[in-house]
Design a protein around this motif. Structure first.
Motif, PDB file in Angstrom:
ATOM      1  N   GLU A 124       0.854  -1.180   0.000  1.00 24.76           N
ATOM      2  CA  GLU A 124       0.000   0.000   0.000  1.00 24.76           C
ATOM      3  C   GLU A 124       0.893   1.233   0.000  1.00 24.76           C
ATOM      4  OE1 GLU A 124      -3.584   1.982   2.647  1.00 24.76           O
ATOM      5  OE2 GLU A 124      -2.649   0.135   3.309  1.00 24.76           O
ATOM      6  N   GLN A 125       0.593   2.174  -0.899  1.00 23.69           N
ATOM      7  CA  GLN A 125       1.400   3.382  -0.976  1.00 23.69           C
ATOM      8  C   GLN A 125       0.565   4.572  -0.547  1.00 23.69           C
ATOM      9  OE1 GLN A 125       3.242   4.050  -4.762  1.00 23.69           O
ATOM     10  NE2 GLN A 125       4.851   5.245  -3.825  1.00 23.69           N
ATOM     11  N   ASN A 126       1.010   5.241   0.547  1.00 21.49           N
ATOM     12  CA  ASN A 126       0.289   6.416   1.050  1.00 21.49           C
ATOM     13  C   ASN A 126       1.119   7.231   2.024  1.00 21.49           C
ATOM     14  OD1 ASN A 126       0.075   4.277   2.867  1.00 21.49           O
ATOM     15  ND2 ASN A 126      -1.920   4.862   3.600  1.00 21.49           N
ATOM     16  N   PRO A 127       2.020   8.100   1.710  1.00 23.50           N
ATOM     17  CA  PRO A 127       2.758   8.185   0.455  1.00 23.50           C
ATOM     18  C   PRO A 127       3.907   7.175   0.387  1.00 23.50           C
ATOM     19  CG  PRO A 127       3.525   9.931   1.863  1.00 23.50           C
ATOM     20  CD  PRO A 127       2.415   9.187   2.608  1.00 23.50           C
ATOM     21  N   ASP A 128       4.406   6.729   1.561  1.00 21.84           N
ATOM     22  CA  ASP A 128       5.474   5.720   1.546  1.00 21.84           C
ATOM     23  C   ASP A 128       4.873   4.347   1.305  1.00 21.84           C
ATOM     24  OD1 ASP A 128       7.559   7.579   2.249  1.00 21.84           O
ATOM     25  OD2 ASP A 128       6.786   7.551   4.295  1.00 21.84           O
ATOM     26  N   LEU A 129       5.689   3.433   0.799  1.00 24.56           N
ATOM     27  CA  LEU A 129       5.211   2.088   0.495  1.00 24.56           C
ATOM     28  C   LEU A 129       5.263   1.212   1.746  1.00 24.56           C
ATOM     29  CD1 LEU A 129       4.211   0.172  -1.729  1.00 24.56           C
ATOM     30  CD2 LEU A 129       6.590  -0.490  -2.068  1.00 24.56           C
ATOM     31  N   THR A 130       4.129   0.615   2.086  1.00 24.39           N
ATOM     32  CA  THR A 130       4.044  -0.293   3.227  1.00 24.39           C
ATOM     33  C   THR A 130       3.798  -1.700   2.709  1.00 24.39           C
ATOM     34  OG1 THR A 130       3.101   1.451   4.616  1.00 24.39           O
ATOM     35  CG2 THR A 130       2.814  -0.823   5.365  1.00 24.39           C
ATOM     36  N   LYS A 177       4.042  -5.156   9.333  1.00 24.13           N
ATOM     37  CA  LYS A 177       4.108  -4.142   8.289  1.00 24.13           C
ATOM     38  C   LYS A 177       5.521  -3.551   8.246  1.00 24.13           C
ATOM     39  CE  LYS A 177      -0.752  -2.933   8.628  1.00 24.13           C
ATOM     40  NZ  LYS A 177      -1.224  -3.350   7.345  1.00 24.13           N
ATOM     41  N   SER A 223       9.892   1.641  -4.672  1.00 26.90           N
ATOM     42  CA  SER A 223       8.595   1.841  -5.328  1.00 26.90           C
ATOM     43  C   SER A 223       7.903   0.488  -5.482  1.00 26.90           C
ATOM     44  CB  SER A 223       8.796   2.472  -6.702  1.00 26.90           C
ATOM     45  OG  SER A 223       9.379   1.541  -7.594  1.00 26.90           O
TER      46      SER A 223
END
Length: 63
Positions: A23-29, A37, A43
């Motif tokens: 999930e990207q929001n803003p960093d990618l998890t 997590k 990216s």
């Protein structure tokens, strides 16, 4: 194992078979099957390429 980079710049290795979702929001998890997590600088495209490359290397063609 695939190499990812944490936000602090440290390298970390993850079992690509354990990545459940990203999930990207803003960093990618990255969410692992265990529920853990991991927030990374990479990216989504880089992670997908690393997973595909790893699976090809060990003989797994399909995701």
């Amino acid at each position: 194992m695939i190499e990812v980079t944490r936000l602090n710049g440290k390298k970390y290795w993850v079992n690509p078979h354990q990545v459940e979702c990203m999930e990207q929001n803003p960093d990618l998890t990255l969410t692992l099957l265990s529920g853990k997590k991991i927030v990374v600088k990479d990216s989504p495209e880089e992670i997908i390429e690393k997973i595909v490359s790893y699976r090809k290397k060990i003989g797994m063609q399909e995701l």
